[in-house]
Motif scaffolding. Structure first.
Motif, mmCIF file in Angstrom:
data_model
loop_
_atom_site.group_PDB
_atom_site.id
_atom_site.type_symbol
_atom_site.label_atom_id
_atom_site.label_comp_id
_atom_site.label_asym_id
_atom_site.label_seq_id
_atom_site.Cartn_x
_atom_site.Cartn_y
_atom_site.Cartn_z
ATOM 1 N N TRP A 153 1.098 -1.299 -0.060
ATOM 2 C CA TRP A 153 -0.099 0.019 0.003
ATOM 3 C C TRP A 153 0.671 1.134 -0.076
ATOM 4 O O TRP A 153 1.997 1.805 0.736
ATOM 5 N N ASP A 154 0.560 2.251 -0.887
ATOM 6 C CA ASP A 154 0.924 3.512 -0.887
ATOM 7 C C ASP A 154 0.511 4.685 -0.148
ATOM 8 O O ASP A 154 -0.237 4.686 -0.641
ATOM 9 N N ARG A 155 1.056 4.538 1.128
ATOM 10 C CA ARG A 155 0.618 5.206 2.095
ATOM 11 C C ARG A 155 0.123 7.224 1.341
ATOM 12 O O ARG A 155 -0.177 7.590 2.077
ATOM 13 N N SER A 156 1.971 7.381 0.629
ATOM 14 C CA SER A 156 1.324 9.264 0.006
ATOM 15 C C SER A 156 0.462 9.142 -0.396
ATOM 16 O O SER A 156 0.516 10.777 -1.078
#
Length: 166
Positions: free
Chosen positions: A45-48
Motif C-alpha cells: 500500500w502506498d500511503r503517500s
C-alpha cells in the motif's frame, strides 16, 4: 520405495535405504521453487496517495456526523430496565452560532433537517464542543430512526440543511 514416494515421506537427505527417493527430492524442490516464483508479488500500500476531499458544503448546509453513545436503544441497553431509562431522545446538536444562523430562537425548538435521502423533524440542541458547520445526531435513539433516514451510505459525507419550522 523406488521413485514413487509421496511428498509427506520425502525428506531432504534421505536415501532409498531410509525410505525416501533421493533422486525425486531435487525435482520436487525445483518444482516448488518454480511455483513460488510464478506467484504474483504481494501488494504494498502506498500511503503517500492523497485522499480525495469531499465537495465543500454550500452556505446553508451543515456536515452531518452520526455517533454512538454509551446509553442508547440498542438491545443490550434496552433489555436492562436500569440502563434503558438513561437513553435520551434524539436531537440535532449544533454549535450555538449555527442555530442562530438558521433562525432558531430557543434551544429545544423543532427544526426540519433535510438531506438528499429524507427530511425529519427534530428538536435542536446546542453544544459549544461541536465544530461550527457540523450537525450531530446520535444513532440508535429510543423511538427514532432519524440517523438512518438522513444518511446516504453511498456518499463519502452527508450534508444536511437545517431550517426552522416556524
Amino acid at each position: 520405495a523406488s521413485g514413487t514416494g509421496s511428498l509427506s515421506t520425502l525428506k531432504p537427505g534421505l536415501t532409498e535405504a531410509d525410505g525416501g527417493d533421493a533422486e525425486a527430492v531435487p525435482e520436487l524442490v525445483d518444482a516448488a521453487s518454480a511455483a513460488m516464483a510464478a506467484a504474483p508479488a504481494l501488494h504494498v500500500w502506498d500511503r503517500s496517495t492523497p485522499a480525495v476531499p469531499p465537495d465543500a458544503p454550500d452556505a446553508y448546509s451543515l456536515r452531518l456526523v452520526v455517533t454512538r453513545t454509551l446509553y442508547d436503544a440498542g438491545s443490550t441497553a434496552a433489555s436492562s430496565p436500569a440502563i434503558a431509562a438513561l437513553a435520551e431522545g434524539v436531537a440535532l446538536v449544533v454549535h450555538p452560532s449555527d442555530l442562530s444562523r438558521v433562525g432558531v430562537a430557543h434551544e429545544g425548538d423543532d427544526v426540519l433537517v433535510t438531506s438528499a435521502q429524507s427530511t425529519v423533524t427534530l428538536p435542536a440542541r446546542t453544544d459549544t464542543a461541536i465544530a461550527p458547520g457540523t450537525a450531530l445526531i446520535a444513532f440508535a435513539r429510543p423511538g427514532s430512526t432519524a440517523a438512518n433516514e438522513l444518511l446516504d451510505a453511498t456518499a463519502p459525507v452527508t450534508d444536511v440543511r437545517v431550517e426552522t419550522t416556524r
